[in-house]
Write a protein that holds these residues in place. Sequence first.
Motif, PDB file in Angstrom:
ATOM      1  N   VAL A  20       0.864  -1.184   0.000  1.00 44.52           N
ATOM      2  CA  VAL A  20       0.000   0.000   0.000  1.00 44.52           C
ATOM      3  C   VAL A  20       0.897   1.230   0.000  1.00 44.52           C
ATOM      4  CG1 VAL A  20      -1.801   1.282   1.215  1.00 44.52           C
ATOM      5  CG2 VAL A  20      -1.795  -1.226   1.267  1.00 44.52           C
ATOM      6  N   THR A  21       0.811   2.040  -1.054  1.00 44.68           N
ATOM      7  CA  THR A  21       1.627   3.245  -1.155  1.00 44.68           C
ATOM      8  C   THR A  21       0.707   4.450  -1.323  1.00 44.68           C
ATOM      9  OG1 THR A  21       1.944   3.231  -3.567  1.00 44.68           O
ATOM     10  CG2 THR A  21       3.443   1.871  -2.253  1.00 44.68           C
ATOM     11  N   LEU A  22       1.017   5.522  -0.617  1.00 45.22           N
ATOM     12  CA  LEU A  22       0.088   6.639  -0.472  1.00 45.22           C
ATOM     13  C   LEU A  22       0.667   7.950  -0.995  1.00 45.22           C
ATOM     14  CD1 LEU A  22      -1.061   5.837   3.181  1.00 45.22           C
ATOM     15  CD2 LEU A  22      -2.070   5.023   1.038  1.00 45.22           C
ATOM     16  N   ASP A  23      -0.213   8.787  -1.520  1.00 44.62           N
ATOM     17  CA  ASP A  23       0.133  10.117  -2.021  1.00 44.62           C
ATOM     18  C   ASP A  23      -0.826  11.133  -1.412  1.00 44.62           C
ATOM     19  OD1 ASP A  23       1.904   8.836  -3.837  1.00 44.62           O
ATOM     20  OD2 ASP A  23       0.331   8.690  -5.349  1.00 44.62           O
ATOM     21  N   ALA A  24      -0.331  12.337  -1.119  1.00 40.43           N
ATOM     22  CA  ALA A  24      -1.206  13.385  -0.594  1.00 40.43           C
ATOM     23  C   ALA A  24      -0.561  14.744  -0.775  1.00 40.43           C
ATOM     24  CB  ALA A  24      -1.501  13.154   0.898  1.00 40.43           C
ATOM     25  N   CYS A  25      -1.407  15.778  -0.819  1.00 39.60           N
ATOM     26  CA  CYS A  25      -0.888  17.148  -0.812  1.00 39.60           C
ATOM     27  C   CYS A  25      -1.894  18.064  -0.140  1.00 39.60           C
ATOM     28  CB  CYS A  25      -0.552  17.638  -2.212  1.00 39.60           C
ATOM     29  SG  CYS A  25      -1.966  18.008  -3.265  1.00 39.60           S
ATOM     30  N   ILE A  26      -1.406  19.239   0.245  1.00 38.51           N
ATOM     31  CA  ILE A  26      -2.237  20.237   0.904  1.00 38.51           C
ATOM     32  C   ILE A  26      -1.744  21.612   0.487  1.00 38.51           C
ATOM     33  CG2 ILE A  26      -0.824  20.440   3.008  1.00 38.51           C
ATOM     34  CD1 ILE A  26      -3.573  20.325   4.555  1.00 38.51           C
ATOM     35  N   MET A  27      -2.646  22.593   0.447  1.00 41.11           N
ATOM     36  CA  MET A  27      -2.280  23.930  -0.007  1.00 41.11           C
ATOM     37  C   MET A  27      -3.111  24.951   0.747  1.00 41.11           C
ATOM     38  SD  MET A  27      -1.953  25.153  -3.972  1.00 41.11           S
ATOM     39  CE  MET A  27      -1.005  26.600  -4.436  1.00 41.11           C
ATOM     40  N   ASN A  50       1.242  28.399   0.139  1.00 36.25           N
ATOM     41  CA  ASN A  50       2.134  27.428   0.755  1.00 36.25           C
ATOM     42  C   ASN A  50       1.577  26.036   0.488  1.00 36.25           C
ATOM     43  OD1 ASN A  50       3.855  29.376   2.110  1.00 36.25           O
ATOM     44  ND2 ASN A  50       2.094  29.773   3.432  1.00 36.25           N
ATOM     45  N   CYS A  51       2.445  25.080   0.275  1.00 39.43           N
ATOM     46  CA  CYS A  51       1.963  23.737  -0.017  1.00 39.43           C
ATOM     47  C   CYS A  51       2.959  22.685   0.447  1.00 39.43           C
ATOM     48  CB  CYS A  51       1.645  23.561  -1.496  1.00 39.43           C
ATOM     49  SG  CYS A  51       2.844  24.267  -2.635  1.00 39.43           S
ATOM     50  N   GLY A  52       2.440  21.502   0.697  1.00 40.44           N
ATOM     51  CA  GLY A  52       3.259  20.372   1.093  1.00 40.44           C
ATOM     52  C   GLY A  52       2.711  19.104   0.483  1.00 40.44           C
ATOM     53  N   SER A  53       3.593  18.132   0.272  1.00 37.76           N
ATOM     54  CA  SER A  53       3.192  16.944  -0.463  1.00 37.76           C
ATOM     55  C   SER A  53       4.060  15.759  -0.075  1.00 37.76           C
ATOM     56  CB  SER A  53       3.325  17.230  -1.963  1.00 37.76           C
ATOM     57  OG  SER A  53       3.177  16.062  -2.725  1.00 37.76           O
ATOM     58  N   VAL A  54       3.460  14.568  -0.114  1.00 33.26           N
ATOM     59  CA  VAL A  54       4.219  13.324   0.007  1.00 33.26           C
ATOM     60  C   VAL A  54       3.769  12.381  -1.099  1.00 33.26           C
ATOM     61  CG1 VAL A  54       4.685  13.462   2.481  1.00 33.26           C
ATOM     62  CG2 VAL A  54       2.556  12.410   1.704  1.00 33.26           C
ATOM     63  N   SER A  55       4.713  11.610  -1.602  1.00 28.86           N
ATOM     64  CA  SER A  55       4.383  10.608  -2.611  1.00 28.86           C
ATOM     65  C   SER A  55       5.089   9.301  -2.286  1.00 28.86           C
ATOM     66  CB  SER A  55       4.794  11.086  -4.011  1.00 28.86           C
ATOM     67  OG  SER A  55       6.205  11.169  -4.124  1.00 28.86           O
ATOM     68  N   ALA A  68       1.947  15.582   4.836  1.00 30.04           N
ATOM     69  CA  ALA A  68       2.081  16.645   3.833  1.00 30.04           C
ATOM     70  C   ALA A  68       2.022  18.017   4.504  1.00 30.04           C
ATOM     71  CB  ALA A  68       0.989  16.511   2.780  1.00 30.04           C
ATOM     72  N   LYS A  69       1.140  18.172   5.482  1.00 23.57           N
ATOM     73  CA  LYS A  69       1.047  19.446   6.211  1.00 23.57           C
ATOM     74  C   LYS A  69       2.352  19.735   6.956  1.00 23.57           C
ATOM     75  CE  LYS A  69      -1.924  21.888   9.555  1.00 23.57           C
ATOM     76  NZ  LYS A  69      -1.126  21.922  10.787  1.00 23.57           N
ATOM     77  N   LYS A  70       2.954  18.718   7.536  1.00 26.88           N
ATOM     78  CA  LYS A  70       4.232  18.894   8.223  1.00 26.88           C
ATOM     79  C   LYS A  70       5.339  19.269   7.242  1.00 26.88           C
ATOM     80  CE  LYS A  70       3.230  17.759  12.565  1.00 26.88           C
ATOM     81  NZ  LYS A  70       3.414  18.682  13.719  1.00 26.88           N
ATOM     82  N   VAL A  71       5.314  18.668   6.056  1.00 29.79           N
ATOM     83  CA  VAL A  71       6.299  19.037   5.030  1.00 29.79           C
ATOM     84  C   VAL A  71       6.186  20.517   4.717  1.00 29.79           C
ATOM     85  CG1 VAL A  71       6.984  18.715   2.615  1.00 29.79           C
ATOM     86  CG2 VAL A  71       6.421  16.719   4.019  1.00 29.79           C
ATOM     87  N   MET A  72       4.958  21.007   4.583  1.00 32.34           N
ATOM     88  CA  MET A  72       4.719  22.415   4.287  1.00 32.34           C
ATOM     89  C   MET A  72       5.216  23.309   5.411  1.00 32.34           C
ATOM     90  SD  MET A  72       1.070  24.343   3.575  1.00 32.34           S
ATOM     91  CE  MET A  72       0.605  24.364   5.304  1.00 32.34           C
ATOM     92  N   GLU A  73       4.952  22.911   6.642  1.00 31.33           N
ATOM     93  CA  GLU A  73       5.215  23.779   7.784  1.00 31.33           C
ATOM     94  C   GLU A  73       6.660  23.715   8.290  1.00 31.33           C
ATOM     95  OE1 GLU A  73       0.755  23.709   9.816  1.00 31.33           O
ATOM     96  OE2 GLU A  73       2.281  22.267  10.470  1.00 31.33           O
ATOM     97  N   LEU A 108       8.174  15.460  -0.420  1.00 33.88           N
ATOM     98  CA  LEU A 108       9.073  14.389  -0.022  1.00 33.88           C
ATOM     99  C   LEU A 108       8.496  13.076  -0.529  1.00 33.88           C
ATOM    100  CD1 LEU A 108       9.981  15.345   3.668  1.00 33.88           C
ATOM    101  CD2 LEU A 108      11.319  15.781   1.592  1.00 33.88           C
ATOM    102  N   SER A 109       9.369  12.135  -0.875  1.00 37.88           N
ATOM    103  CA  SER A 109       8.906  10.915  -1.514  1.00 37.88           C
ATOM    104  C   SER A 109       9.556   9.681  -0.916  1.00 37.88           C
ATOM    105  CB  SER A 109       9.223  10.972  -3.016  1.00 37.88           C
ATOM    106  OG  SER A 109       8.633   9.890  -3.704  1.00 37.88           O
ATOM    107  N   GLY A 110       8.835   8.573  -0.982  1.00 36.93           N
ATOM    108  CA  GLY A 110       9.385   7.270  -0.655  1.00 36.93           C
ATOM    109  C   GLY A 110       9.985   7.172   0.730  1.00 36.93           C
TER     110      GLY A 110
END
Length: 305
Positions: free
Chosen positions: A73-80, A85-90, A102-107, A114-116
Amino acid sequence: MKNEKAFNDKPIRKPLVLSTWRHGLAANEEAWKQLKNGESTLDAIVAGVGVSEADPNVASVGYGGFPDREGEVTLDACIMDSNSNCGSVSFLQNIKHPIAVAKKVMEKTPHVMLSGEGALQFALSEGFIKENLLTNRAENAWKKWLENSKYKPVINIENHDTISMLALDEAGDLYGGCTTSGAAWKLHGRVGDSPIIGAGLFLDNDVGAAAATGLGEAVIRTAGSAMVVELMRQGKTPMEACKEIVERIYNKHKNHKDMEYLQVGFIAINKVGDYAGYSVRPGFNYAICDDEKGNRMESALSKMT
């Protein structure tokens, strides 16, 4: 610059929460509760779509999401947010709530995505707990798929039912989030449109917000959500903008190998609270919550009938 023609002298419908698919009802309910309790709009979005992420019966998001062809199970998400300002994980594994990461990446980082393994390391450093996200239901479905091992997406079935959420808050500011487990039985390492700002999600606080669901490859090829917002900047309504980009996607894929199972849907909100959804094929619906009518489902119009 605000579009004067579109926005001058028109009463604003706010707050407003809009999210994709039927599981958006529960997500909207939680987000609405958070907003009414005075929580930030970003936190409301994280909590709202987090309901879908934690639901083992939602086979397209988070815990319970169908795995890739390797059984992972692999997950993707983003927030803006309203300040762009935006953050994302893939390609994130073993973390139930990728939207919160993703919110933590942004903040907390200077990056957008950030990925993988790097995304996982960051999540663990921020206190997230590593968990097995493959439920018995999803594992059994994967094992059944292995009997034939033929990747063939089914239109409007949960393997593409990303949850995207857009919010226009009491201050008249726009926010958005998107989270998914992606296409079931995908190649290990595949990333769709959902974590890509401009594809799965985009907003401009002077104009409007848009988000996508469906076949991610088609959305990426056309920078779908960004294009919907740009059309609203030019004065088009959310419906007109969603319809034009859906038709663009349809025309660009008429002779494409993906056309057999092409389904893409967009939701959009502008600065005065006008909203719409539109899709390539019938069957796309979305949840809308406001003070006037409460939380309910609406069916999107479509290019094909």
